[in-house]
Design a protein around this motif. Structure first.
Motif, PDB file in Angstrom:
ATOM      1  N   ARG A 107       2.390   1.903  -3.370  1.00 37.55           N
ATOM      2  CA  ARG A 107       1.446   2.517  -4.311  1.00 37.55           C
ATOM      3  C   ARG A 107       1.388   4.027  -4.106  1.00 37.55           C
ATOM      4  O   ARG A 107       1.314   4.795  -5.073  1.00 37.55           O
ATOM      5  CB  ARG A 107       0.056   1.885  -4.162  1.00 37.55           C
ATOM      6  CG  ARG A 107      -0.053   0.480  -4.711  1.00 37.55           C
ATOM      7  CD  ARG A 107      -1.510   0.043  -4.873  1.00 37.55           C
ATOM      8  NE  ARG A 107      -2.154  -0.174  -3.596  1.00 37.55           N
ATOM      9  CZ  ARG A 107      -2.141  -1.325  -2.929  1.00 37.55           C
ATOM     10  NH1 ARG A 107      -1.470  -2.357  -3.415  1.00 37.55           N
ATOM     11  NH2 ARG A 107      -2.775  -1.452  -1.781  1.00 37.55           N
ATOM     12  N   GLN A 154       0.824  -1.205   0.000  1.00 34.60           N
ATOM     13  CA  GLN A 154       0.000   0.000   0.000  1.00 34.60           C
ATOM     14  C   GLN A 154       0.860   1.259   0.000  1.00 34.60           C
ATOM     15  O   GLN A 154       0.601   2.218  -0.742  1.00 34.60           O
ATOM     16  CB  GLN A 154      -0.928  -0.011   1.223  1.00 34.60           C
ATOM     17  CG  GLN A 154      -1.697   1.264   1.472  1.00 34.60           C
ATOM     18  CD  GLN A 154      -2.743   1.558   0.401  1.00 34.60           C
ATOM     19  OE1 GLN A 154      -3.133   0.675  -0.356  1.00 34.60           O
ATOM     20  NE2 GLN A 154      -3.193   2.812   0.336  1.00 34.60           N
ATOM     21  N   CYS A 158       1.346  -3.109  -7.968  1.00 41.35           N
ATOM     22  CA  CYS A 158       0.673  -2.531  -9.133  1.00 41.35           C
ATOM     23  C   CYS A 158       0.896  -3.425 -10.339  1.00 41.35           C
ATOM     24  O   CYS A 158       1.712  -4.355 -10.304  1.00 41.35           O
ATOM     25  CB  CYS A 158       1.193  -1.117  -9.426  1.00 41.35           C
ATOM     26  SG  CYS A 158       2.922  -1.071  -9.965  1.00 41.35           S
TER      27      CYS A 158
END
Length: 262
Positions: A201, A198, A228
């Protein structure tokens, strides 16, 4: 290259596949088709058979001797693996840092080799989630270090969580240097921790260009947390152990792939 008769026996094909795996660590279906002079359907059946016998692990477009699904390992355990390759990748990555640059450096052993090789020209601002990276570059008078805050992951010596993510909203950097645990042509980029995925990203969103630093052992692997898809990055720097077939597929997706001889 030995060209087999298309009527080569099942045993001969399996011996060839396992011999190639023992020598190179991984194989590609397209290469085996040429070497054995058989169809891709035949090769895929061979790989399925050998996987069922626990003699290999199938991956996208090929097979490997090591399990492509990666668990979480400590940075201390990983730092000595592929060290020559990581050193070369780190040196090249550091050469991309420009005078008066503002960059992001994520966590991992390969980006730590990047940090070791930074020789700043002019003033450089570095935002990082990795404590070992911050300590490594703190002595440079030309580098201003901004350490992201949050919950520290002991296995990676880095921080994750909402505090680190919130800080990133206030910055825009030219480049992100990102290490990953796995690169899969279908599934994309992964790391072994979902919170780190997370944060990665958010780092990608805060950078104009994302550069992946990954040795060749990371290709064909998947870890638990997806970062991703491949279209979310711009460049990969790796070593010459990567399959040319994989490089071709990555370039076909529009990625810049830098392969370094080690």
């Amino acid at each position: 290259m030995i060209i087999f008769d298309p009527m080569s026996t099942l045993v001969e094909r399996h011996q060839h596949i396992l011999g190639a795996l023992k020598k190179k660590g991984s194989v590609q279906v397209v290469d085996l088709c040429q070497e054995l002079n058989v169809s891709s359907v035949t090769i895929r059946k061979d790989l399925q058979f050998l996987e069922d016998k626990n003699q290999l692990f199938r991956t996208h477009g090929g097979a490997t001797l090591t399990n492509p699904y990666i668990g979480d390992r400590s940075v201390i355990e990983k730092v000595g693996i592929k060290s020559a390759e990581k050193e070369k990748i780190g040196q090249y990555g550091a050469s991309l840092i420009e005078p008066n640059d503002s960059i992001l450096i994520a966590s991992g052993t390969t980006v730590f080799y990047l940090a070791k090789n930074i020789q700043p020209k002019g003033n450089v601002t570095v935002l990082t989630s990795a404590l070992n990276v911050a300590i490594e570059i703190a002595h440079h008078p030309g580098i201003e270090v901004i350490q992201l805050g949050g919950i520290m992951r002991k296995t990676s010596s880095s921080v994750t969580g909402v505090y680190a993510e919130k800080i990133l909203e206030d910055f825009s950097c030219s480049k992100l240097f990102l290490g990953v645990d796995g690169i899969d042509l279908e599934f994309g980029l992964t790391t072994s921790n979902i919170q780190e995925a997370q944060l990665n990203r958010k780092m990608i969103a805060a950078a104009r260009k994302t550069i992946i630093l990954a040795d060749s052992s990371k290709f064909g692997k998947r870890a638990f947390g997806k970062i991703c898809d491949l279209d979310g990055i711009e460049q990969i720097i790796t070593d010459s152990g990567v399959s040319p077939h994989i490089v071709t597929e990555l370039e076909a997706k529009g990625l810049e792939v830098t392969v370094l001889s080690v």
